[in-house]
Design a protein around this motif. Structure first.
Motif, short mmCIF file in Angstrom:
data_model
loop_
_atom_site.label_atom_id
_atom_site.label_comp_id
_atom_site.label_asym_id
_atom_site.label_seq_id
_atom_site.Cartn_x
_atom_site.Cartn_y
_atom_site.Cartn_z
N ALA A 121 40.95 55.80 41.35
CA ALA A 121 41.54 55.66 42.68
C ALA A 121 43.04 55.42 42.65
O ALA A 121 43.78 55.97 43.48
N PHE A 180 31.21 56.72 41.75
CA PHE A 180 31.47 57.50 42.96
C PHE A 180 31.56 56.60 44.19
O PHE A 180 32.47 56.74 45.02
N ARG A 183 34.72 54.10 43.87
CA ARG A 183 36.01 54.83 43.96
C ARG A 183 36.33 55.18 45.40
O ARG A 183 37.47 55.02 45.86
N ASN A 184 35.34 55.66 46.15
CA ASN A 184 35.56 56.01 47.55
C ASN A 184 35.88 54.78 48.40
O ASN A 184 36.55 54.89 49.42
N VAL A 187 39.77 53.57 47.36
CA VAL A 187 40.90 54.38 47.88
C VAL A 187 41.25 53.98 49.31
O VAL A 187 42.34 54.33 49.79
#
Length: 299
Positions: A121, A180, A183-184, A187
């Protein structure tokens, strides 16, 4: 004066904030009628669990002769002898095996995934996007196709049938989704917070430990609950990679069903005891779980 000039501006034209669909849904769910319906549905959903509890506290003879709902007229049939028999068997050892598998797996997945998600990220390195696409691609790899190759690898390494082998398999297949998800979430953290920390001389590790990780607690708690439940309730990996001495609860209960097909009292009490720890975990982290699920949905 023209018509456009004379017309009074509406709320949206005056700059009033547009309410999101999630906000409207929350308002509707707050109405009294909807709450009553949700309570009724929740109670209906708990009926099988109630039946399982009643069956686990009655003898096999009574369970074979009557339905569990007759307990409301015959409460004297309840007994805890089934649980005493269960705890005196091999279930206790399988329970601790489950704990020794689930807890390290959850901790390792969260720790490794959180650091990897932060790197994907907020750290700029060569091949970052390609590596992240590979991680996303691993999400679609079925566990079943890895059983035989990993079993052969474990046999060569001498860890087949051991607890570390089961833990490593769960960690490997839990990391892609964990990276996954985190990280989303990472960010979405304001970049100004990280820049302020860097201006104060903080290292990347310090930023991760002091800024990103605390702000990511809702997503991390949600991931922890999901990962814990996946490993706690797993039976496929246990059947393949755990031997009899290291078998978790799921494999132990499956073996009891194979040997004693009519032993409903032991199976039901074991199944109900396996629900206790996940329920305690869920209610303990419920606040973080809801925050993680709703993060980013309400503006």
């Amino acid at each position: 004066m023209s018509t456009a000039t004379a017309a009074a501006p509406t709320g949206l034209e005056a700059g009033a904030p547009r309410r999101s669909l999630a906000s409207k849904l929350v308002d509707r769910l707050g109405s009294g009628a909807v709450q009553v319906v949700m309570v009724v549905l929740g109670l209906f959903w708990l009926v099988p669990t109630l039946g399982l509890l009643v069956v686990s506290m009655r003898t096999t003879q009574v369970n074979n002769a009557e339905g569990w709902w007759t307990i409301f007229t015959k409460p004297a049939e309840l007994t805890i002898q089934n649980y005493a028999n269960l705890l005196g068997s091999g279930f206790t050892a399988s329970f601790w095996n489950t704990v020794l598998i689930t807890v390290p797996t959850t901790v390792l997945v969260i720790g490794i995934a959180a650091m990897a998600a932060y790197a994907f990220a907020w750290m700029d390195f060569r091949g970052r996007d390609t590596a992240f696409l590979v991680v996303v691609g691993l999400l679609i790899v079925p566990i079943q196709i890895a059983l035989i190759p990993v079993a052969s690898l474990y046999g060569a390494a001498g860890i087949f049938g051991s607890l570390p082998g089961v833990i490593l398999f769960h960690v490997a297949f839990g990391l892609p989704f964990a990276i996954f998800l985190l990280r989303n979430f990472f960010v979405g953290i304001p970049a100004s917070l990280l820049e302020a920390a860097r201006m104060d001389g903080a290292s990347e590790w310090k930023i991760f430990a002091s800024v990103v990780f605390p702000l990511g607690k809702p997503a991390i708690a949600s991931l922890g609950i999901f990962q814990f439940l996946w490993v706690w309730n797993d039976m496929l990996i246990a059947l393949v990679f755990a031997d009899t001495g290291n078998q978790p609860m799921t494999k132990y209960l499956q073996s009891q069903m194979r040997q004693f097909g009519s032993n409903v009292d032991i199976l039901s009490s074991g199944a109900f005891m396996s629900l206790i720890i996940p329920l305690v975990l869920f209610f303990a982290f419920q606040r973080y779980f809801v925050q993680g699920m709703m993060a980013g949905s309400v503006k």
